[in-house]
Design a protein around this motif. Structure first.
Motif, short mmCIF file in Angstrom:
data_model
loop_
_atom_site.label_atom_id
_atom_site.label_comp_id
_atom_site.label_asym_id
_atom_site.label_seq_id
_atom_site.Cartn_x
_atom_site.Cartn_y
_atom_site.Cartn_z
N THR A 2 8.50 -17.81 51.79
CA THR A 2 7.40 -18.41 52.51
C THR A 2 7.02 -19.65 51.78
N ARG A 3 7.14 -20.72 52.46
CA ARG A 3 6.90 -22.06 51.90
C ARG A 3 5.72 -22.63 53.10
N PRO A 4 4.71 -23.59 52.42
CA PRO A 4 3.89 -24.07 53.16
C PRO A 4 4.40 -25.29 54.20
N ILE A 5 4.06 -25.16 55.42
CA ILE A 5 4.37 -25.98 56.46
C ILE A 5 3.87 -27.44 56.26
N LEU A 6 4.69 -28.32 56.25
CA LEU A 6 4.28 -29.89 56.08
C LEU A 6 4.45 -30.70 57.44
N ILE A 7 3.52 -31.26 57.68
CA ILE A 7 3.51 -31.90 59.10
C ILE A 7 3.44 -33.74 58.59
N SER A 8 4.78 -34.44 59.19
CA SER A 8 4.61 -35.94 58.53
C SER A 8 4.65 -36.56 59.82
N PRO A 9 3.69 -37.09 60.35
CA PRO A 9 3.58 -37.95 61.71
C PRO A 9 4.32 -39.44 61.18
N SER A 10 5.15 -39.67 62.26
CA SER A 10 6.07 -41.14 61.87
C SER A 10 5.12 -42.13 62.55
N ILE A 11 4.82 -43.11 61.71
CA ILE A 11 3.86 -44.09 62.16
C ILE A 11 4.88 -45.24 63.02
N LEU A 12 6.14 -44.76 63.15
CA LEU A 12 6.90 -45.94 64.18
C LEU A 12 6.26 -45.67 65.45
N SER A 13 5.78 -44.44 65.94
CA SER A 13 5.19 -44.43 67.16
C SER A 13 3.52 -45.10 67.30
N ALA A 14 3.14 -45.48 66.11
CA ALA A 14 1.69 -45.61 66.13
C ALA A 14 1.82 -47.17 66.79
N ASP A 15 0.16 -47.37 67.05
CA ASP A 15 -0.16 -48.95 67.33
C ASP A 15 0.16 -49.73 66.06
N PHE A 16 1.32 -50.34 66.16
CA PHE A 16 1.13 -51.37 65.00
C PHE A 16 0.21 -52.63 64.82
N ALA A 17 -0.61 -52.84 65.85
CA ALA A 17 -1.69 -53.70 65.73
C ALA A 17 -2.81 -53.20 65.08
N ASN A 18 -2.90 -51.89 64.90
CA ASN A 18 -4.02 -51.19 64.55
C ASN A 18 -3.71 -50.08 63.40
N LEU A 19 -2.84 -50.51 62.43
CA LEU A 19 -2.17 -49.49 61.54
C LEU A 19 -3.16 -48.80 60.85
N GLU A 20 -4.28 -49.36 60.22
CA GLU A 20 -5.23 -48.74 59.45
C GLU A 20 -5.70 -47.57 60.19
N SER A 21 -6.29 -47.89 61.38
CA SER A 21 -6.99 -46.84 62.16
C SER A 21 -5.83 -45.85 62.63
N GLU A 22 -4.67 -46.22 62.98
CA GLU A 22 -3.77 -45.11 63.27
C GLU A 22 -3.31 -44.28 62.09
N THR A 48 12.48 -52.57 61.51
CA THR A 48 11.16 -52.09 61.82
C THR A 48 10.39 -52.75 60.60
N ILE A 49 10.08 -52.03 59.49
CA ILE A 49 9.14 -52.67 58.50
C ILE A 49 9.74 -52.64 57.23
N GLY A 50 9.12 -53.41 56.17
CA GLY A 50 9.67 -53.62 55.01
C GLY A 50 8.59 -53.21 53.83
N PRO A 51 8.98 -53.48 52.32
CA PRO A 51 8.10 -53.00 51.56
C PRO A 51 6.50 -53.80 51.69
N PRO A 52 6.07 -55.12 52.09
CA PRO A 52 4.98 -55.29 52.23
C PRO A 52 4.05 -54.36 53.13
N VAL A 53 4.56 -53.87 54.14
CA VAL A 53 4.01 -53.19 55.02
C VAL A 53 3.73 -51.75 54.45
N VAL A 54 4.51 -51.11 53.81
CA VAL A 54 4.47 -50.10 53.03
C VAL A 54 3.43 -50.14 52.12
#
Ligand code: DX5
Ligand code: ZN
Length: 233
Positions: A2-22, A48-54
């Protein structure tokens, strides 16, 4: 196992104008990692995005950044993504001519200090392509849609790849990505996945916290119940 379940939301579907709050919205909802989809307009027909946004995401995120490189030349940009703060860095096996090149890519990611090195493959690539490097990676990202866009429909045929990895004794992370939601997650968990990426179903949910909790519970429940999953039978 049994291994822990990890959920990784993809910011591709976030509001890119408000990344911090997303990012904060995903973290308050219970995200374990934050999935960052990097596309070059060459390996996939989207940009999509590159290193500066990461790097900007790294400044505001508390959870590890799970960076999925859908780019033709992962080695060329690895240093930039490592410096930007990628915790998981995943490249596509299709970008490598063979085992030697894949091993060199993995070795370079490690030399750059990447903590978790991942390898991915599109739905039309046989799982055998990653077998030669399984001993060298921490994670295999099994794409359940063709890389390039959010909001596509889950391809159930790829579940056999996740099962094959576990049948082979792979004990690292098996991440699945594309078309995941409360209906498709149970089959993925039952097949042996432990990291679940979700973009549109999470960021588009009216209550991300409730939806993420539902995803986690449905994964946990189906790991314990090996019997009742139609997609896996
Ligand atoms: C697709 C990306 C996915 C995408 C998933 O190329 O790798 O991470 O964001 O989006 P959904 O969950 O909407 O299928
Ligand atoms: Zn992805």
């Amino acid at each position: 196992m049994t291994r822990p379940i990890l959920i990784s939301p993809s910011i591709l579907s976030a509001d890119f104008a408000n990344l911090e709050s997303e990012v904060q919205r995903a973290e308050s909802a219970g995200a374990d990692w934050l999935h960052v989809d990097v596309m070059d307009g060459h390996f996939v027909p989207n940009l999509t995005i590159g290193p500066p946004v990461v790097a900007a995401l790294k400044r505001v995120a508390s959870v590890p950044l799970d960076v999925h490189l859908m780019i033709s030349e992962p080695l060329r940009y690895a240093a930039a993504f490592a410096a930007a703060g990628a915790h998981v860095l995943t490249f596509h096996i299709e970008t490598c001519a063979g085992e030697k090149e894949a091993r060199a890519t993995i070795a370079e990611f490690r030399r750059l200090g990447i903590e978790k090195v991942g390898v991915s493959l599109n739905p039309d690539i046989p799982i055998e392509r990653v077998f030669p490097v399984l001993d060298a990676v921490d994670l295999v990202l099994v794409m359940s849609v063709f890389a390039g866009f959010g909001g596509q429909k889950f391809i159930p045929d790829v579940l056999s790849k996740t099962r094959a990895l576990r049948a082979r004794g792979f004990e690292g992370y098996v991440e699945m990505d594309g078309g995941l939601n409360a209906e498709t997650i149970p089959a993925c968990a039952q097949a042996g996945a432990d990291v679940f990426v979700s973009g549109s179903a999470l960021f588009g949910a009216p209550d991300m916290h409730a939806t993420l909790a539902r995803f986690r519970t449905s994964a946990e429940n189906s790991i314990q119940r090996d019997d009742a999953c139609p997609l896996n039978s």
